[in-house]
Design a protein around this motif. Structure first.
Motif, PDB file in Angstrom:
ATOM      1  N   ASP A  83       0.903  -1.409  -0.083  1.00 19.65           N
ATOM      2  CA  ASP A  83       0.077   0.023   0.203  1.00 19.65           C
ATOM      3  C   ASP A  83       1.020   1.254  -0.034  1.00 19.65           C
ATOM      4  OD1 ASP A  83      -2.057   1.774   0.109  1.00 19.65           O
ATOM      5  OD2 ASP A  83      -2.636   1.369   2.100  1.00 19.65           O
ATOM      6  N   PHE A  84       1.133   1.790  -1.204  1.00 21.82           N
ATOM      7  CA  PHE A  84       1.895   3.077  -1.305  1.00 21.82           C
ATOM      8  C   PHE A  84       1.512   4.215  -0.716  1.00 21.82           C
ATOM      9  CE2 PHE A  84       2.967  -0.023  -4.685  1.00 21.82           C
ATOM     10  CZ  PHE A  84       4.206  -0.507  -4.440  1.00 21.82           C
ATOM     11  N   ASP A  85       2.221   5.216  -0.525  1.00 20.59           N
ATOM     12  CA  ASP A  85       1.667   6.406   0.105  1.00 20.59           C
ATOM     13  C   ASP A  85       1.213   7.236  -1.122  1.00 20.59           C
ATOM     14  OD1 ASP A  85       2.515   6.022   2.545  1.00 20.59           O
ATOM     15  OD2 ASP A  85       4.321   6.775   2.497  1.00 20.59           O
ATOM     16  N   ASN A 100      -3.171   7.074  -4.753  1.00 19.00           N
ATOM     17  CA  ASN A 100      -2.229   6.197  -4.143  1.00 19.00           C
ATOM     18  C   ASN A 100      -2.812   4.682  -4.726  1.00 19.00           C
ATOM     19  OD1 ASN A 100      -4.869   6.073  -2.816  1.00 19.00           O
ATOM     20  ND2 ASN A 100      -4.057   5.024  -0.957  1.00 19.00           N
ATOM     21  N   ALA A 101      -1.825   4.017  -4.702  1.00 16.98           N
ATOM     22  CA  ALA A 101      -2.232   2.373  -5.294  1.00 16.98           C
ATOM     23  C   ALA A 101      -1.882   1.543  -4.419  1.00 16.98           C
ATOM     24  CB  ALA A 101      -1.489   2.353  -6.662  1.00 16.98           C
ATOM     25  N   LYS A 126       9.044   2.479  -6.440  1.00 19.80           N
ATOM     26  CA  LYS A 126       9.575   3.592  -7.234  1.00 19.80           C
ATOM     27  C   LYS A 126       9.124   3.358  -8.723  1.00 19.80           C
ATOM     28  CE  LYS A 126      11.644   5.880  -3.959  1.00 19.80           C
ATOM     29  NZ  LYS A 126      10.975   7.136  -3.440  1.00 19.80           N
ATOM     30  N   LEU A 127       9.188   2.138  -8.980  1.00 20.91           N
ATOM     31  CA  LEU A 127       8.910   1.687 -10.491  1.00 20.91           C
ATOM     32  C   LEU A 127       7.290   2.128 -10.564  1.00 20.91           C
ATOM     33  CD1 LEU A 127       9.149   0.489 -13.238  1.00 20.91           C
ATOM     34  CD2 LEU A 127       8.962  -1.670 -12.221  1.00 20.91           C
ATOM     35  N   THR A 128       6.355   1.818  -9.637  1.00 24.11           N
ATOM     36  CA  THR A 128       5.079   1.991  -9.767  1.00 24.11           C
ATOM     37  C   THR A 128       4.701   3.487  -9.854  1.00 24.11           C
ATOM     38  OG1 THR A 128       4.664  -0.106  -8.289  1.00 24.11           O
ATOM     39  CG2 THR A 128       3.034   1.539  -8.559  1.00 24.11           C
ATOM     40  N   GLN A 129       5.373   4.238  -9.035  1.00 20.95           N
ATOM     41  CA  GLN A 129       5.095   5.734  -9.009  1.00 20.95           C
ATOM     42  C   GLN A 129       5.427   6.229 -10.388  1.00 20.95           C
ATOM     43  OE1 GLN A 129       7.678   7.196  -5.626  1.00 20.95           O
ATOM     44  NE2 GLN A 129       5.961   6.565  -4.049  1.00 20.95           N
ATOM     45  N   ILE A 135       1.574   7.236 -17.259  1.00 20.19           N
ATOM     46  CA  ILE A 135       0.124   6.778 -17.595  1.00 20.19           C
ATOM     47  C   ILE A 135      -0.815   8.036 -17.237  1.00 20.19           C
ATOM     48  CG2 ILE A 135      -1.683   5.423 -17.266  1.00 20.19           C
ATOM     49  CD1 ILE A 135       0.440   3.229 -16.681  1.00 20.19           C
ATOM     50  N   ILE A 136      -0.662   8.595 -16.088  1.00 20.60           N
ATOM     51  CA  ILE A 136      -1.436   9.647 -15.720  1.00 20.60           C
ATOM     52  C   ILE A 136      -1.350  10.998 -16.803  1.00 20.60           C
ATOM     53  CG2 ILE A 136      -2.373  11.383 -14.047  1.00 20.60           C
ATOM     54  CD1 ILE A 136      -3.367   8.543 -13.687  1.00 20.60           C
TER      55      ILE A 136
END
Length: 318
Positions: A83-85, A100-101, A126-129, A135-136
């Motif tokens: 659960d990322f910030d 947040n994802a 970091k890769l997810t962020q 994408i956004i």
């Protein structure tokens, strides 16, 4: 106690320590990476495993525990969730918002997870962020708010491909919250209210339009029905008059036939009928105003003669 006893005790303790270090018990859905003299040796399986103490040792890995990075030699093979910030992202139309994802992944190759990446949880985060920002950044605000499934699918595809060399399988990615700025939320609320008012006005006007259409159609149908009724009434009235005239003509024809049979062929029955009409007219004149002057046509003398002839006819008949 002599020195022999101390030596025996020391030997027993050493043997116990060696046995404890030699036996490694691995729980189900976990594993350990064993290095022998600094080099990869084996990946332990669940159950009892035997290693050489002080020569073989378990390789430690960085894991995320209660929001903190910790070092552990136990590698969890179950599906895990990160659960990322919240992070700030900017849309294509330059709207900054927070997202947040949740990331669901599983270690499928412990060897790669240990030796191909230094800090696995930090690398995934970091890769997810960065992937989420990319994408956004290709989508506008309205599209971002209504395309969560599309974002999740794109994010999962990129992460799964990038983390494959780390021995990671990304099973699912979910966006928890998308929080636009307060100004944008206020504008969106006003827009939604305006849309509701617009739909209400449209529905009201549509209702009034349908009501007027139905009312005009009703008046049209009523007018048509009245015209049809009037038409039918006039037709029936005309047919009644026609039938009455036909019946009257038939009655007069029958009367003429009877008069003809009564007076005989020597006398014209038309003169009889004409004289009868004049007599009826005279009676009506006699009942009316006495001051009126009545002008009889010249042919009236012939009618009077016909009346005298009829009188003589009745006398002869008697």
């Amino acid at each position: 106690m002599d020195i022999v006893s101390y030596v025996l005790i020391a030997v027993v303790v050493l043997v116990a320590v060696i046995l404890k270090k030699s036996l490694v018990i691995i729980s189900q859905s976990e594993t350990k990476i064993i290095e022998r003299l600094g080099k990869y040796y084996a990946t332990l399986k669940p159950g009892v495993n035997i290693i050489i103490p002080f020569i073989d040792r378990a390789k430690e890995i960085v894991a995320l525990h209660n929001g903190r990075y910790v070092y552990t030699s136990n590698i969890d093979l179950r599906e895990q969730v990160y659960d990322f910030d919240r992070q700030n992202v900017i849309t294509k139309d330059n709207i900054q918002m927070q997202i947040n994802a949740l990331l669901y992944f599983q270690i499928v190759d412990p060897f790669k997870a240990v030796y191909e990446i230094n800090n696995l949880p930090n690398a995934i985060e970091k890769l997810t962020q960065t992937t989420l920002r990319n994408i956004i950044g290709e989508m506008e605000l309205d599209q971002t708010l209504t395309s969560r499934d599309t974002i999740n699918t794109k994010l999962r595809a990129v992460l799964d491909d990038a983390t494959n060399k780390w021995g990671i399988k990304v099973n699912r990615v979910e966006l928890q919250d998308i929080m636009p700025p307060e100004s944008v939320l206020s504008a969106m609320e006003k827009q939604m209210q305006a849309e509701r008012n617009k739909r209400a006005v449209i529905l009201t006007s549509e209702g009034q339009k349908q009501s007027q259409i139905l009312q005009s159609e009703g008046e049209k149908a009523a007018t048509i029905n009245k015209a049809e009724a009037q038409k039918q009434q006039e037709i029936l009235h005309a047919e009644g008059e026609a039938q009455a005239r036909i019946r009257k003509a038939e009655a007069e024809a029958i009367a003429i036939e009877k008069i003809t049979s009564a007076v005989g062929k020597s006398t014209n029955p038309a003169n009889y009928l004409l004289a009868q009409k004049y007599i009826q007219m005279m009676e009506e004149l006699a009942k009316g105003d006495k001051t009126k002057t009545v002008y009889l046509p010249y042919e009236a003398t012939n009618v009077m003669g016909s009346i005298g002839g009829i009188k003589e006819l009745f006398k002869s008949t008697d």
